[in-house]
Design a protein around this motif. Structure first.
Motif, mmCIF file in Angstrom:
data_model
loop_
_atom_site.group_PDB
_atom_site.id
_atom_site.type_symbol
_atom_site.label_atom_id
_atom_site.label_comp_id
_atom_site.label_asym_id
_atom_site.label_seq_id
_atom_site.Cartn_x
_atom_site.Cartn_y
_atom_site.Cartn_z
ATOM 1 N N PHE A 190 0.834 -1.203 0.000
ATOM 2 C CA PHE A 190 0.000 0.000 0.000
ATOM 3 C C PHE A 190 0.867 1.252 0.000
ATOM 4 N N MET A 191 1.934 1.251 0.796
ATOM 5 C CA MET A 191 2.790 2.430 0.876
ATOM 6 C C MET A 191 3.566 2.651 -0.423
ATOM 7 N N PHE A 192 4.048 1.571 -1.049
ATOM 8 C CA PHE A 192 4.785 1.734 -2.304
ATOM 9 C C PHE A 192 3.862 2.218 -3.426
ATOM 10 N N GLY A 193 2.666 1.634 -3.510
ATOM 11 C CA GLY A 193 1.716 2.075 -4.529
ATOM 12 C C GLY A 193 1.296 3.517 -4.314
ATOM 13 N N LEU A 194 1.054 3.870 -3.033
ATOM 14 C CA LEU A 194 0.651 5.236 -2.714
ATOM 15 C C LEU A 194 1.796 6.221 -2.967
ATOM 16 N N ALA A 195 3.031 5.786 -2.689
ATOM 17 C CA ALA A 195 4.182 6.663 -2.915
ATOM 18 C C ALA A 195 4.272 7.063 -4.385
ATOM 19 N N TYR A 196 4.130 6.098 -5.287
ATOM 20 C CA TYR A 196 4.190 6.444 -6.717
ATOM 21 C C TYR A 196 2.985 7.286 -7.118
ATOM 22 N N ALA A 197 1.845 7.022 -6.503
ATOM 23 C CA ALA A 197 0.624 7.749 -6.855
ATOM 24 C C ALA A 197 0.700 9.219 -6.478
ATOM 25 N N LEU B 258 13.910 3.296 -9.810
ATOM 26 C CA LEU B 258 14.546 3.324 -8.487
ATOM 27 C C LEU B 258 13.571 2.857 -7.407
ATOM 28 N N LEU B 259 12.313 3.301 -7.503
ATOM 29 C CA LEU B 259 11.305 2.850 -6.538
ATOM 30 C C LEU B 259 11.108 1.344 -6.638
ATOM 31 N N LEU B 260 11.096 0.833 -7.866
ATOM 32 C CA LEU B 260 10.951 -0.609 -8.064
ATOM 33 C C LEU B 260 12.138 -1.364 -7.475
ATOM 34 N N TYR B 261 13.345 -0.826 -7.610
ATOM 35 C CA TYR B 261 14.515 -1.517 -7.067
ATOM 36 C C TYR B 261 14.495 -1.522 -5.540
ATOM 37 N N ILE C 79 19.028 7.888 -2.748
ATOM 38 C CA ILE C 79 19.168 8.444 -4.098
ATOM 39 C C ILE C 79 17.794 8.733 -4.695
ATOM 40 N N LEU C 80 16.863 7.798 -4.513
ATOM 41 C CA LEU C 80 15.491 8.003 -4.978
ATOM 42 C C LEU C 80 14.885 9.249 -4.350
ATOM 43 N N SER C 81 15.041 9.406 -3.058
ATOM 44 C CA SER C 81 14.459 10.546 -2.347
ATOM 45 C C SER C 81 15.071 11.867 -2.819
ATOM 46 N N ALA C 82 16.398 11.877 -2.964
ATOM 47 C CA ALA C 82 17.074 13.110 -3.363
ATOM 48 C C ALA C 82 16.682 13.529 -4.774
ATOM 49 N N PHE C 83 16.687 12.591 -5.719
ATOM 50 C CA PHE C 83 16.321 12.927 -7.092
ATOM 51 C C PHE C 83 14.828 13.257 -7.212
ATOM 52 N N SER C 84 13.990 12.653 -6.372
ATOM 53 C CA SER C 84 12.567 13.004 -6.373
ATOM 54 C C SER C 84 12.373 14.466 -6.010
ATOM 55 N N LEU C 85 13.162 14.932 -5.047
ATOM 56 C CA LEU C 85 13.064 16.321 -4.607
ATOM 57 C C LEU C 85 13.596 17.279 -5.669
ATOM 58 N N THR C 86 14.774 17.005 -6.225
ATOM 59 C CA THR C 86 15.345 17.930 -7.202
ATOM 60 C C THR C 86 14.550 17.931 -8.507
ATOM 61 N N THR C 87 13.984 16.780 -8.880
ATOM 62 C CA THR C 87 13.169 16.727 -10.102
ATOM 63 C C THR C 87 11.889 17.521 -9.934
ATOM 64 N N ALA C 88 11.215 17.356 -8.791
ATOM 65 C CA ALA C 88 10.000 18.129 -8.531
ATOM 66 C C ALA C 88 10.305 19.619 -8.521
ATOM 67 N N LEU C 89 11.400 20.007 -7.868
ATOM 68 C CA LEU C 89 11.788 21.417 -7.815
ATOM 69 C C LEU C 89 12.087 21.943 -9.223
#
Length: 722
Positions: A393-400, A608-611, A623-633
């Motif tokens: 549930f958390m992984f699916g919600l995270a991507y959503a 990355l989320l899948l891995y 790495i996933l968290s950091a790139f998620s932040l810089t990509t959104a920004l």
């Protein structure tokens, strides 16, 4: 007191009703002296009570403006110049009151004689123009000819969104920049029967409504919009990205603890179908809300956005393809996306959704939104088989709800999320040893976006290795490969008048090359990078021009990345490593090649989320968290700087100046951060795939489960009380 308030409400309501019911005078003539009976010529810059000569231009120009009598036309206004060497132009204009959100028709009779081409330094011609000064770049029409004839009723239609008054202008000048008009020689222009009328929408010709090249729009420039909301949204969604990463990390550790303790991994009151509904519902709600106040890119802000194809496909699903494929926009699209655009265009016409309306914007984003929902659903279903319902549930919600993901589909308006969906499905098939489906999904990803080429070499080498190693699978793989190539050819065949090549996707690869009309290979984008936080932006290279030689470095870098990830795979031959290596391949090409755009990184985030889901690797999660932040920004800054957040932008061209709106200091800072991240990413990839060192996220309660960032923060405050 209540009676007084009631009486006041009734009075206001009555006044509003009366004003609302006042008749709108359609088809009424709005211009004064359209026949130029009162026109007298340039006296102190004023020709009559209605038409005005631009005083500054009149002082410096020898283009004479006067009234004359023409056979069959009576009084006309004449703009005349003989053997002038001045680089100039001139016009008369009239200010007119107009209504917002209304349709108008501007018409004029024009006579041209002895108009000539400009000096060889340009390729444009001098000619006669009618237009609106508030938006001269779009709302105008021109006549170029030298035969000395009247051109009856030149008509242009436009939709006024923001203005209460406009200036209708008649001008002699050029088709290029009127402020640098070039030499104007031997000009003899005459204007008559100027007219401006407000129309009902039903009175605007259908072909005009369906074509934005014919129906112009008067909107204020983006700089007139407030960016306050854009700043708020940027800060808010960046905080959400960080909080989401920490929350997911927390729940992963709790799930691992529960698993170790033998506790149930399900929600006692919620069935899997309920959990899936929550994931999909959250994904859909966020995207629908976001698209309503983020305009997204359209044909006036980016030639790659599919609103442009809505405009080109204005008759039916099958009409207009030959025209589409002759445009740069059509040529830049893959066959799968062209099919999607055609279907959406047909739906738009079936339900009579006006081009440029809010409903059209939503329709244009639907493919990307649906792809996001399907991807989130598949992530939940796959994770449920291996980790339990809570973690799934958390992984699916995270991507959503990951901002970088929904900003791409529902904010930027990119349908490239379709490729992301098929990449995710392909790697699920890889992990389950369903190699036939891996071939199919990878082919579909390529059908929808050229960026699938970022991972295609690695997948192809892996399938070749399986073909070599497993004799039993050779027959299936051969049949599947032939079927995929044939299927790709069939889908591409309707679009092969571009370079006469069904496999044109491979030669017009967005980053490396494009095929020109003459068949030559050239760099496809004339700028080092578009808006992305990458190596070129780190050296202040946003929108800096580059040559074909520099484009050749892209090929070298891409081949080097492919060679490196393939070599790392063969060290251990672990198919799970292919997920991580593919994510690295996308990230490295994004970071060190030319012409990148911010949303290109989203596909790496999905892998990355899948891995993290399958390998539980702590460093990859960071790495996933950091790139998620810089990509959104990155995406948010571009949308905000271009005025696309808060107010629906339909106003200005997307040019190099748009990138200059980004703060260069912040762009360089975050580009440096991204480059440092990719270097760390390279080390982690090497450590995992070559040495086999995995550093797992530990169950909650074990201090080693903290990420190294959290561990450092806790260490700073260790032993300090009060």
């Amino acid at each position: 007191m209540k009676k007084v308030l009631l009486f006041f409400v009734l009075i206001v309501s009555a006044a509003f009703s009366l004003s609302a019911c006042s008749p709108v005078k359609y088809n009424e003539e709005l211009l004064k002296d359209g026949g130029f009976d009162a026109f007298t010529g340039g006296e102190e810059g004023v020709s009559s009570d209605y038409w005005i000569i631009d005083k500054d231009r009149a002082d410096s120009s020898d283009i004479q403006i006067s009234k004359m009598t023409a056979s069959g036309h009576g009084n006309v206004v004449r703009m005349y110049s003989q053997s002038s060497s001045k680089e100039d132009y001139n016009y008369i204009y009239q200010e007119v009151a107009v209504k917002k959100n209304s349709y108008y028709k501007l018409a004029i009779d024009i006579y041209t004689k002895k108009t000539t081409a400009e000096t060889p330094k340009t390729v444009t011609k001098t000619g006669a123009f009618i237009g609106v000064l508030e938006d001269d770049a779009f709302v105008r029409d021109a006549v170029f000819q030298t035969n000395g004839e009247w051109v009856q009723r030149r008509e242009i239609y436009f939709y006024n969104k923001d203005y209460t008054t406009i200036r209708v202008a008649l001008r002699v000048g050029t088709a290029a920049n009127p402020a640098n008009a070039g030499t104007v020689e031997d000009v003899d222009l005459q204007f008559d029967n100027a007219s401006l009328q407000m129309l009902k929408k039903s009175d605007v010709p259908k072909v005009v409504l369906d074509s934005d090249a014919l129906l112009y729009r008067l909107t204020k420039n983006a700089k007139d919009y407030s960016t306050g909301f854009g700043v708020f949204l940027t800060v808010f969604l960046c905080v959400v990205s960080a909080a989401l990463s920490y929350t997911l990390y927390h729940f992963i550790r709790r799930g691992l603890r529960a698993k170790d303790a033998g506790e149930p991994l399900t929600f006692s009151r919620l069935k899997p179908a309920h959990l899936l509904a929550i994931v999909l519902g959250a994904a859909f709600l966020i995207r629908i809300v976001l698209q309503s106040f983020v305009a997204g890119y359209d044909e006036k802000t980016s030639p790659n956005y599919f609103s442009e194809l809505f405009r080109l496909l204005n008759d039916s699903f099958f009409a207009g393809w030959s025209d589409v494929l002759q445009t740069p926009t059509g040529r830049s699209q893959t066959p799968g996306m062209l099919l999607v655009y055609g279907v959406l265009s047909g739906i738009r016409q079936l339900f009579n959704i006006e081009y440029g309306a809010a409903g059209n914007d939503l329709l244009a984003k639907i493919p990307g939104i649906i792809a996001d929902l399907l991807a989130a659903g598949y992530i939940f279903l796959y994770a449920r088989k291996t980790t339990g319902e809570k973690t799934a549930f958390m992984f699916g919600l995270a991507y959503a709800v990951l901002p970088a993901v929904f900003l791409t589909s529902a904010g930027w308006g990119s349908a490239d999320s379709l490729m992301g969906l098929f990449l995710i499905l392909g790697f699920f098939a890889l992990l389950d040893k369903k190699y036939v489906m891996l071939c199919v999904y990878t082919t579909l990803a390529l059908v929808f976006n050229q960026k699938a080429l970022y991972v295609l070499p690695l997948v192809a080498v892996f399938l070749g290795y399986i073909f070599y190693r497993d004799a039993e699978k050779r027959g299936k793989l051969i049949v599947t490969a032939v079927a995929c190539v044939l299927g790709f050819w069939i889908i591409s065949f309707p679009f092969t008048n571009f370079a006469e090549n069904p496999f044109y996707v491979f030669v017009q690869y967005t980053v490396l090359t494009k095929v020109t009309e003459g068949g030559a290979l050239l760099p496809v984008i004339g700028y080092t990078t578009l808006d992305a936080f990458n190596f070129y932006a780190m050296i202040n290279g946003n929108f800096a021009s580059y040559t074909g030689i520099q484009g050749g470095f892209d090929i070298v870098i891409a081949l080097s990345v492919f060679a490196g990830v393939i070599a790392l795979y063969f060290k251990r031959k672990n198919r799970a490593d292919l997920v991580l290596l593919s994510a690295f391949s996308i990230t490295a090409i994004f970071m060190f090649t030319l012409g990148m755009q911010p949303y290109s990184m989203v596909f790496a985030l999905a892998l990355l989320l899948l891995y993290v889901l399958i390998a539980n690797e702590k460093r990859v999660f960071f790495i996933l968290s950091a790139f998620s932040l810089t990509t959104a920004l990155n995406i948010l800054l571009v949308l905000s700087a271009d005025g696309l957040i808060g107010e629906a932008l339909k106003a200005k061209d997307y040019t190099a100046s748009a990138a200059s709106l980004l703060n260069p200091v912040w762009t360089i800072i975050f580009s440096v951060i991204n480059v440092l991240l990719i270097l760390y990413f390279a080390y982690v990839v090497y450590d995992i795939t070559y040495k086999g060192n995995l550093k797992n996220i530990m169950p909650k309660g074990d201090d080693s489960g903290d990420s190294f960032v959290l561990a450092k923060v806790k260490g700073l405050f260790a032993g300090k009380k009060g």
